[in-house]
Design a protein around this motif. Sequence first.
Motif, PDB file in Angstrom:
ATOM      1  N   VAL A   1      -9.184  -1.634 -14.492  1.00  0.00           N
ATOM      2  CA  VAL A   1      -8.405  -2.414 -13.533  1.00  0.00           C
ATOM      3  C   VAL A   1      -9.110  -3.759 -13.395  1.00  0.00           C
ATOM      4  N   ASP A   2      -8.387  -4.836 -13.701  1.00  0.00           N
ATOM      5  CA  ASP A   2      -9.045  -6.136 -13.787  1.00  0.00           C
ATOM      6  C   ASP A   2      -8.341  -7.167 -12.896  1.00  0.00           C
ATOM      7  N   GLY A   3      -8.952  -7.434 -11.771  1.00  0.00           N
ATOM      8  CA  GLY A   3      -8.495  -8.516 -10.894  1.00  0.00           C
ATOM      9  C   GLY A   3      -7.072  -8.360 -10.388  1.00  0.00           C
ATOM     10  N   ILE A   4      -6.751  -7.165  -9.851  1.00  0.00           N
ATOM     11  CA  ILE A   4      -5.381  -6.897  -9.405  1.00  0.00           C
ATOM     12  C   ILE A   4      -5.147  -7.440  -7.991  1.00  0.00           C
ATOM     13  N   TRP A   5      -4.081  -8.208  -7.840  1.00  0.00           N
ATOM     14  CA  TRP A   5      -3.622  -8.702  -6.545  1.00  0.00           C
ATOM     15  C   TRP A   5      -2.264  -8.118  -6.247  1.00  0.00           C
ATOM     16  N   LYS A   6      -2.054  -7.805  -4.981  1.00  0.00           N
ATOM     17  CA  LYS A   6      -0.725  -7.331  -4.572  1.00  0.00           C
ATOM     18  C   LYS A   6      -0.458  -7.760  -3.132  1.00  0.00           C
ATOM     19  N   THR A   7       0.629  -8.454  -2.927  1.00  0.00           N
ATOM     20  CA  THR A   7       1.008  -8.856  -1.567  1.00  0.00           C
ATOM     21  C   THR A   7       2.368  -8.269  -1.236  1.00  0.00           C
ATOM     22  N   PHE A   8       2.529  -7.948   0.035  1.00  0.00           N
ATOM     23  CA  PHE A   8       3.829  -7.508   0.531  1.00  0.00           C
ATOM     24  C   PHE A   8       4.333  -8.537   1.526  1.00  0.00           C
TER      25      PHE A   8
ATOM     26  N   GLY B   1      -7.868  -8.863  -5.541  1.00  0.00           N
ATOM     27  CA  GLY B   1      -8.720  -8.963  -6.718  1.00  0.00           C
ATOM     28  C   GLY B   1      -9.528  -7.707  -6.984  1.00  0.00           C
ATOM     29  N   VAL B   2      -8.819  -6.599  -7.187  1.00  0.00           N
ATOM     30  CA  VAL B   2      -9.505  -5.322  -7.382  1.00  0.00           C
ATOM     31  C   VAL B   2      -9.980  -5.165  -8.830  1.00  0.00           C
ATOM     32  N   ASP B   3     -11.259  -4.909  -9.001  1.00  0.00           N
ATOM     33  CA  ASP B   3     -11.819  -4.566 -10.313  1.00  0.00           C
ATOM     34  C   ASP B   3     -12.333  -3.134 -10.252  1.00  0.00           C
ATOM     35  N   MET B   4     -12.004  -2.373 -11.276  1.00  0.00           N
ATOM     36  CA  MET B   4     -12.456  -0.986 -11.274  1.00  0.00           C
ATOM     37  C   MET B   4     -12.418  -0.461 -12.704  1.00  0.00           C
ATOM     38  N   GLU B   5     -13.342   0.438 -12.997  1.00  0.00           N
ATOM     39  CA  GLU B   5     -13.356   1.034 -14.322  1.00  0.00           C
ATOM     40  C   GLU B   5     -13.554   2.526 -14.183  1.00  0.00           C
TER      41      GLU B   5
ATOM     42  N   LYS C   1      -0.489   3.485  -7.232  1.00  0.00           N
ATOM     43  CA  LYS C   1       0.879   3.264  -7.745  1.00  0.00           C
ATOM     44  C   LYS C   1       0.884   2.172  -8.799  1.00  0.00           C
ATOM     45  N   ALA C   2       0.015   1.158  -8.610  1.00  0.00           N
ATOM     46  CA  ALA C   2      -0.072   0.091  -9.613  1.00  0.00           C
ATOM     47  C   ALA C   2      -0.587   0.662 -10.926  1.00  0.00           C
ATOM     48  N   ILE C   3      -1.602   1.522 -10.832  1.00  0.00           N
ATOM     49  CA  ILE C   3      -2.116   2.166 -12.049  1.00  0.00           C
ATOM     50  C   ILE C   3      -1.024   3.033 -12.673  1.00  0.00           C
ATOM     51  N   GLY C   4      -0.256   3.701 -11.826  1.00  0.00           N
ATOM     52  CA  GLY C   4       0.832   4.539 -12.312  1.00  0.00           C
ATOM     53  C   GLY C   4       1.981   3.737 -12.908  1.00  0.00           C
ATOM     54  N   GLY C   5       1.978   2.435 -12.679  1.00  0.00           N
ATOM     55  CA  GLY C   5       3.050   1.604 -13.214  1.00  0.00           C
ATOM     56  C   GLY C   5       4.311   1.666 -12.387  1.00  0.00           C
TER      57      GLY C   5
ATOM     58  N   THR D   1      -4.636  -7.392 -14.543  1.00  0.00           N
ATOM     59  CA  THR D   1      -4.119  -6.474 -15.558  1.00  0.00           C
ATOM     60  C   THR D   1      -4.750  -5.102 -15.378  1.00  0.00           C
ATOM     61  N   ILE D   2      -4.025  -4.099 -15.827  1.00  0.00           N
ATOM     62  CA  ILE D   2      -4.552  -2.736 -15.874  1.00  0.00           C
ATOM     63  C   ILE D   2      -4.357  -2.242 -17.296  1.00  0.00           C
ATOM     64  N   THR D   3      -5.421  -1.746 -17.904  1.00  0.00           N
ATOM     65  CA  THR D   3      -5.268  -1.195 -19.248  1.00  0.00           C
ATOM     66  C   THR D   3      -5.810   0.229 -19.271  1.00  0.00           C
TER      67      THR D   3
END
Lengths: 311, 264
Positions: B5-12, B24-28, B50-54, B62-64
């Motif tokens: 998980v590389d630099g994920i942003w999400k706003t509602f 800006g979530v980073d996670m491995e 849910k973002a990881i789940g697509g 990005t998430i790979t």
Amino acid sequence: MNDRLATLPAADQIDEKLPTLTLGRATPDGHNHPVPDPSSGALPSPPSASRLRRIGAALGWALVGFASLVALWQLGAARVPALPSPSETFTKLQELLGEPFYSRGPNDKGIALRMGASLQRVFYGFGLAMVVGVPLGFAIGASKRAWQVFNPLIQVLRPVSPLAWFPIWLVIFEDAGRAAVWVIFITSLWPTVLNTAAGAAAIPSDQRAVARVFRFGRVAYLRHVLVPNTLPAIVTGMRVSMGIAWMVIVAVEMLASGGGTGIGSYVWEQYNALNLAAMVAAIVLIGVTGYLLDLIFLRLGRVVAIEEPVA
Amino acid sequence: MALIVDGIWKTFPHRSHTQTVLRGVDMEVQPGELVALIGHSGCGKSTLLKAIGGLLPTDGGTITLDDVLIDGAGPDRAMVFQSYSLLPRLSLLNNVRFAVRAARPAWGTAVADAAAERYLTAVGLWEHKDKRPAHVSGGMQQRTAVARAFAVEPRALLLDEPFGALDALTRARLQTQLIDLWQSESDTEIVVMVTHGIDEAILLSDRIVVMGNAPGPSIVDVIPVDLPRPRDRVSVLDDPHFREVQARLLDLLMRDDPSEDEAA
């Protein structure tokens, strides 16, 4: 010949046929668990003494209600001599039901045939409304664009009394019977569309997520997610539609009086002939028939209800 | 080969303001790892899952998974939801079977059905296979959902508070079953689990990602759990490392408690 049951087989046939017609594969594994319906008499297990007592009590209290109404009616009839008394009406009712299927020319038919003519129009119009309304409701509930196109239209058309459509259909078809069918179509359309749309829009987001995660195809989504989750709302829409349709058909047929064949025109004819006992007897039968129609959809609703999981 | 998980942003967007849930979530997550996401309601842990789940488009980053960019949902990231989310009109077996058939069309019906049988048996529900969800307990429904997720042989398993709605005893049994399935029965290596339970996170995971509310960073801390597996749920409670992690988590979560701010 005083067979009061003569009109009942028709209703029974409807009750038998309709669920299989409309349900199809709603319950593919056949696991239906109908809730025992005390008024239907079809109990799945031998009734226990306490259940019999409950049903007896319920019937007793219902009788209290009916008896009160008849008493009021009796009082009213005593004050307004033109009104038929309950006993006159019931005598007339017995007479009508004694020979329900006679036919002496186009304008002189038995009460069951008149009722049948109205039921036929209702079912044609209602059926057409299902064919159009259910897919339209699915589309409106599932697609925002379809919602934007159709919702304003429906909101404007819905408050228009279905009876106002009668002259339009009359101009188009030049036949009161067919115009009446299309009035019923309009009557049944809005509740069907709106309930179906609400049901389709209210599918739990987790269930939609499951369909996406496991890549359900269009058919699998329709069959396993959309239809089962929407079916209870569709049946609610059908029940509401049928309730209004049965009220409207009587009004349409009264409006179209003169040579009409339905139960509504019968009511109007008897009024004009000052045959008020027959008129009120017909009204009683209209009520009973409407109740039976409602029961069908109530039962259907129980069959398609989504069972609440035990927590 | 990992979940990155590389630099994920999400706003509602809300009517009056915009809520930035993921900042800006980073996670491995490496293969063979079980990572728990923990935090207060509203910290975005379910949103991240849910973002990881697509299932949710993000606003940046990005998430790979195994170097493949995640774009939409798919059975390589099978999910289990708190609400079980079984299809109400299908039997337990058909719930698993139809999901596998739909998710893995290349397998063919026979292989798909075999997978369904294997995992439904593994969660101990084969004898109840013909029952419908409404006729079994919540624990059994969730076991079916877990079997369904494992049966499509996902690369990653995503669990969204899977045991939150269950009673303590059932929860304990399912936790054990989950670890057993993950470690011995399946080829699934990556597990990400959202949870409210501190003890659950320590007992099950290799690392705990502690998430916090705005305006601070999304990820407050990452705590490794160095307890050898298999972990015994009773004796692990006396392990000094367990206590240490527990105290640290409690401290972090108490400090971030949004309800306390309102009270003050």
